[in-house]
Design a protein around this motif. Structure first.
Motif, PDB file in Angstrom:
ATOM      1  N   HIS A 202      50.546  72.866  76.427  1.00 45.85           N
ATOM      2  CA  HIS A 202      49.766  72.830  77.671  1.00 45.85           C
ATOM      3  C   HIS A 202      50.436  71.816  78.594  1.00 45.85           C
ATOM      4  CE1 HIS A 202      46.550  75.191  75.773  1.00 45.85           C
ATOM      5  NE2 HIS A 202      46.787  74.452  74.702  1.00 45.85           N
ATOM      6  N   PHE A 203      51.345  72.313  79.419  1.00 50.13           N
ATOM      7  CA  PHE A 203      52.121  71.431  80.276  1.00 50.13           C
ATOM      8  C   PHE A 203      51.319  71.011  81.502  1.00 50.13           C
ATOM      9  CE2 PHE A 203      56.037  71.302  78.119  1.00 50.13           C
ATOM     10  CZ  PHE A 203      56.294  72.557  77.583  1.00 50.13           C
ATOM     11  N   ALA A 204      51.441  69.732  81.830  1.00 48.71           N
ATOM     12  CA  ALA A 204      50.801  69.174  83.019  1.00 48.71           C
ATOM     13  C   ALA A 204      51.541  67.883  83.371  1.00 48.71           C
ATOM     14  CB  ALA A 204      49.326  68.892  82.763  1.00 48.71           C
ATOM     15  N   PRO A 205      51.412  67.382  84.602  1.00 44.70           N
ATOM     16  CA  PRO A 205      52.023  66.096  84.939  1.00 44.70           C
ATOM     17  C   PRO A 205      51.451  64.966  84.082  1.00 44.70           C
ATOM     18  CG  PRO A 205      51.442  67.298  86.920  1.00 44.70           C
ATOM     19  CD  PRO A 205      50.834  68.045  85.783  1.00 44.70           C
ATOM     20  N   VAL A 206      52.314  64.188  83.470  1.00 48.40           N
ATOM     21  CA  VAL A 206      51.894  63.082  82.598  1.00 48.40           C
ATOM     22  C   VAL A 206      52.530  61.796  83.103  1.00 48.40           C
ATOM     23  CG1 VAL A 206      52.025  62.124  80.267  1.00 48.40           C
ATOM     24  CG2 VAL A 206      51.605  64.570  80.581  1.00 48.40           C
ATOM     25  N   ASP A 207      51.688  60.789  83.350  1.00 46.41           N
ATOM     26  CA  ASP A 207      52.190  59.483  83.792  1.00 46.41           C
ATOM     27  C   ASP A 207      52.654  58.701  82.568  1.00 46.41           C
ATOM     28  OD1 ASP A 207      52.418  57.255  85.841  1.00 46.41           O
ATOM     29  OD2 ASP A 207      51.066  56.349  84.359  1.00 46.41           O
ATOM     30  N   LEU A 208      53.900  58.247  82.592  1.00 46.94           N
ATOM     31  CA  LEU A 208      54.464  57.582  81.418  1.00 46.94           C
ATOM     32  C   LEU A 208      53.804  56.234  81.134  1.00 46.94           C
ATOM     33  CD1 LEU A 208      58.300  58.327  81.543  1.00 46.94           C
ATOM     34  CD2 LEU A 208      56.499  59.452  80.246  1.00 46.94           C
ATOM     35  N   GLY A 209      53.388  55.524  82.177  1.00 44.12           N
ATOM     36  CA  GLY A 209      52.722  54.238  81.948  1.00 44.12           C
ATOM     37  C   GLY A 209      51.439  54.420  81.147  1.00 44.12           C
ATOM     38  N   SER A 361      49.712  76.820  80.056  1.00 43.51           N
ATOM     39  CA  SER A 361      49.852  76.953  78.608  1.00 43.51           C
ATOM     40  C   SER A 361      50.992  77.906  78.331  1.00 43.51           C
ATOM     41  CB  SER A 361      48.561  77.498  77.988  1.00 43.51           C
ATOM     42  OG  SER A 361      47.503  76.597  78.198  1.00 43.51           O
ATOM     43  N   ILE A 362      51.906  77.490  77.485  1.00 44.09           N
ATOM     44  CA  ILE A 362      53.090  78.308  77.208  1.00 44.09           C
ATOM     45  C   ILE A 362      53.184  78.557  75.717  1.00 44.09           C
ATOM     46  CG2 ILE A 362      55.613  78.328  77.196  1.00 44.09           C
ATOM     47  CD1 ILE A 362      55.616  76.947  79.798  1.00 44.09           C
ATOM     48  N   GLU A 363      53.384  79.824  75.342  1.00 47.34           N
ATOM     49  CA  GLU A 363      53.651  80.161  73.941  1.00 47.34           C
ATOM     50  C   GLU A 363      55.097  80.577  73.850  1.00 47.34           C
ATOM     51  OE1 GLU A 363      52.263  83.434  70.626  1.00 47.34           O
ATOM     52  OE2 GLU A 363      50.796  82.657  72.027  1.00 47.34           O
ATOM     53  N   LEU A 364      55.858  79.866  73.035  1.00 46.67           N
ATOM     54  CA  LEU A 364      57.280  80.176  72.910  1.00 46.67           C
ATOM     55  C   LEU A 364      57.454  81.587  72.362  1.00 46.67           C
ATOM     56  CD1 LEU A 364      58.664  76.849  71.512  1.00 46.67           C
ATOM     57  CD2 LEU A 364      58.678  77.661  73.849  1.00 46.67           C
ATOM     58  N   PRO A 365      58.414  82.361  72.891  1.00 46.19           N
ATOM     59  CA  PRO A 365      58.588  83.747  72.452  1.00 46.19           C
ATOM     60  C   PRO A 365      59.159  83.817  71.055  1.00 46.19           C
ATOM     61  CG  PRO A 365      60.358  83.108  73.922  1.00 46.19           C
ATOM     62  CD  PRO A 365      59.377  81.968  73.917  1.00 46.19           C
TER      63      PRO A 365
END
Length: 367
Positions: A202-209, A361-365
């Motif tokens: 589930h990709f989304a912008p993530v703040d590293l701090g 949301s990504i499911e790898l092929p």
């Protein structure tokens, strides 16, 4: 050199036979030359240079003998000498074709042997992986199961109402070991999903701090058991990557737990993030035992630890780094490490920066 001398000797002998026969069919000399060429095709096809040397020598003589007859006799085009010349060309073609066939057969055999070696190596790797799997899983299952069983047995057979502190200790032991079992099972399930290309992100912008703070808080109870301090060095300005927050927590948990586990008691580990060459870099550094250079090529393998013996000093399934690398690569990033034996290790992962607000949301092929 020996093959060159042999080929020239055969050619010289054949040429002398042809001179003794005089202008004509040259049956004996050409048959002798044909036999030598066929012998070379059968026995020298493994060595292309030797085969080419012999065939060039014999082929030149195949043409030279009838051509010299034609020139010395001044034969007309309808003469038998021209027929002999055509016959020599046909026989020469036959020898060359035989050589080509044997070369193809030999190459096919080499390809089959390479395939067999490859299959043998895969089977050997599978067998070794299976052996490692059985050894590691049995070790990792037996220890916590023994602790859980022992704790529950004591709680069942002992009147713990008179000693609540002892009951709490038994429950704490059972709880810790059940979590250890749960982690092992989850790691095995993750490996299976990754091999089947079924891992969902589930990709989304993530703040590293914020990610560093969450990871440090999560690992602190584990680090306290070893009296290890977790220090965070957040980026001086906000850095955002496109990632799955939970999977990134899993990666940092694996890297930090390894850093804690292989550090010296009373030491510290560092978790940091910074901008480098236009990319975000995450680092986990410890000052512990380090990794031998001889282990570098297999440190990201499955069921592998730098201390990979039957009587290891460090617990763990050896799956954490393999899972971490796969997750990071699925994020379009890369991971590597530097280590000095006895001084510590630095693992670092490099991510592209993210400017979007996507949440996908990504499911790898399937591969």
């Amino acid at each position: 050199m020996s093959n060159a001398v042999s080929a020239v000797s055969i050619a010289a002998f054949t040429l002398m036979l042809a001179r003794l026969e005089g202008p004509g069919e040259h049956f004996t000399s050409l048959f002798f030359l044909f036999a030598a060429g066929l012998f070379a095709a059968v026995n020298n096809h493994q060595l292309k240079q030797v085969l080419a040397l012999r065939l060039l020598t014999y082929g030149a003589l195949f043409i030279f003998i009838p051509v010299s007859d034609i020139l010395s006799e001044g034969a007309a085009f309808n003469s038998k000498l021209w027929l002999h010349f055509a016959t020599s060309l046909f026989v020469l073609y036959f020898v060359l074709e035989c050589s080509t066939i044997f070369l193809r057969m030999y190459q096919r055999t080499l390809d089959q042997m390479d395939e067999l070696r490859s299959e043998r190596d895969k089977a050997r790797e599978s067998y070794e992986l299976k052996s490692q799997f059985v050894s590691v899983v049995s070790h990792e299952l037996r220890t916590p199961l023994t602790s859980i069983t022992g704790s529950l047995t004591l709680m069942r057979e002992t009147n713990l109402s008179k000693d609540p502190d002892k009951a709490d200790r038994m429950l704490d032991i059972a709880h810790k070991n059940s979590k250890r079992l749960s982690k092992l099972i989850n790691d095995l399930l993750d490996i299976q999903k990754m091999e089947a290309r079924k891992m969902v992100y589930h990709f989304a912008p993530v703040d590293l701090g914020a990610l560093l703070n969450d990871a440090a808080q999560s690992i602190t109870p584990y680090a306290d058991q070893y009296e290890i301090v977790v220090r965070t060095v957040p980026p001086p300005f906000p850095l955002t990557i496109r990632a799955d927050h939970e999977r990134m927590m899993q990666v940092l948990d694996n890297l930090l737990s390894n850093a804690v586990k292989f550090s010296h008691e009373g030491g510290y580990v560092e978790l940091s993030a910074r901008l480098q060459d236009g990319c975000a870099m995450l680092e986990v550094r410890d000052y512990g035992v380090g990794i031998p250079e001889s282990e570098r090529h297999k440190i990201f393998g499955k069921f592998i630890q730098a201390d990979n013996s039957d009587c290891r000093n460090f617990e763990g399934s050896g799956l954490g780094l393999s899972i971490a690398r796969q997750i990071i690569e699925d994020h379009g990033a890369s991971i590597d490490f530097d280590s000095t034996l006895g001084e510590g290790t630095r693992f670092y992962a490099t991510f592209p920066l993210c400017d979007t607000e996507e949440n996908i949301s990504i499911e790898l092929p399937q591969m």
